[in-house]
Design a protein around this motif. Sequence first.
Motif, PDB file in Angstrom:
ATOM      1  N   ARG A  64       0.838  -1.206   0.000  1.00 42.72           N
ATOM      2  CA  ARG A  64       0.000   0.000   0.000  1.00 42.72           C
ATOM      3  C   ARG A  64       0.869   1.251   0.000  1.00 42.72           C
ATOM      4  NH1 ARG A  64      -5.353   0.531   1.465  1.00 42.72           N
ATOM      5  NH2 ARG A  64      -5.329  -1.565   2.354  1.00 42.72           N
ATOM      6  N   GLY A  91      -9.895   7.259  -0.462  1.00 41.75           N
ATOM      7  CA  GLY A  91     -10.229   6.734   0.855  1.00 41.75           C
ATOM      8  C   GLY A  91     -10.155   7.791   1.924  1.00 41.75           C
ATOM      9  N   PHE A 116      -8.890   4.799  10.042  1.00 43.58           N
ATOM     10  CA  PHE A 116      -7.822   4.786   9.048  1.00 43.58           C
ATOM     11  C   PHE A 116      -6.609   4.025   9.517  1.00 43.58           C
ATOM     12  CE2 PHE A 116      -5.539   5.789   5.479  1.00 43.58           C
ATOM     13  CZ  PHE A 116      -4.459   6.624   5.688  1.00 43.58           C
ATOM     14  N   ARG A 221     -10.163   0.221   7.569  1.00 47.12           N
ATOM     15  CA  ARG A 221     -11.283   1.055   7.144  1.00 47.12           C
ATOM     16  C   ARG A 221     -12.485   0.732   8.023  1.00 47.12           C
ATOM     17  NH1 ARG A 221     -11.002   3.106   1.632  1.00 47.12           N
ATOM     18  NH2 ARG A 221      -9.007   2.544   0.714  1.00 47.12           N
ATOM     19  N   GLY A 228      -8.044  -3.034   5.089  1.00 48.23           N
ATOM     20  CA  GLY A 228      -9.115  -2.482   4.277  1.00 48.23           C
ATOM     21  C   GLY A 228     -10.027  -3.533   3.683  1.00 48.23           C
TER      22      GLY A 228
END
Length: 305
Positions: A64, A91, A116, A221, A228
Amino acid sequence: MTPNRRVMALGLAVLMGIAAHAAGAEDKAIEVIVAARSAMGGSKLDAVKAISATGEYRRLIGEREINGEATIEIIVPDKIKRTEEMGIPGGPTMSRTVVLDGTEYWEDTTNRGGNFMRFGGSGGPGGPSGQGPSEADRERFRQMAQRRLRGELHRYLLVWLARTDAQMTYGGEAEAEDGKADVIDVKSEVGTPVRVFFDQTTHLPLMLTYEGAQPRMMMRRAGGAPGGNAGPPPDPEEMRRRMAEPPKMVTFEVRFSDFKDVDGVMLPHHMSQSVEGKPTEEWTVSQFKVNPNLKPESFTKKNKS
């Protein structure tokens, strides 16, 4: 001469040889630092009481990528504030501030657009049933974060302003990509030992390396698992077990380039970091300020809990 006296004389000669070598290594280190200070601004460096830098950064965490803006503010000798605005394309975003105000450390995090990130050393009450890191865990994380930030301050002062009160010794020569470098070993009482590589031609810092704990970060998330992906949240006990494990010690390597004159001080406008040889972050500074009007009170946390 008796055998015992011969042994004592030999031991004394060895100790004197070691002392002479150590003194020579320190003298050579001072010679390298003096040349570096001259190239970086000379007397202008002594006049720097505060410094700040702002620019865009790119950070890799596994597969990521996170992009954002970072600002470093420093009041010499013991105050540093690092503020990061970061996010994932399409995002959530996050603002995170970490501060060392002398011996006091604090941090503040704001998420926008859902959960987050959670860094080791920070976080809320824990899992959905109120479980999570204990108070002892939180204090341990906080102390680790404080040590990291203190080490970061020491490295910035060393590379940006050629300032340190730590013990220095000459570590020899190293082959750089475009020439040779002088290596200085810096052993500080407030941080891990650092090796700094100075270009033998320009006398500017090319790179530094140090050993440190690999940062721990979970990405999550809202409504999803770490990373996520959709799914239930992780088991709180499993999270605690993972966080209780000793941190992995790794080698950090930070390179400096694109030096520019800012009010008489030569400062690197591009910095890149790798961990165990793998690129992890790069920071391109768009603006340095030498002796900005930073207020000491802006480094103090208001309404401490």
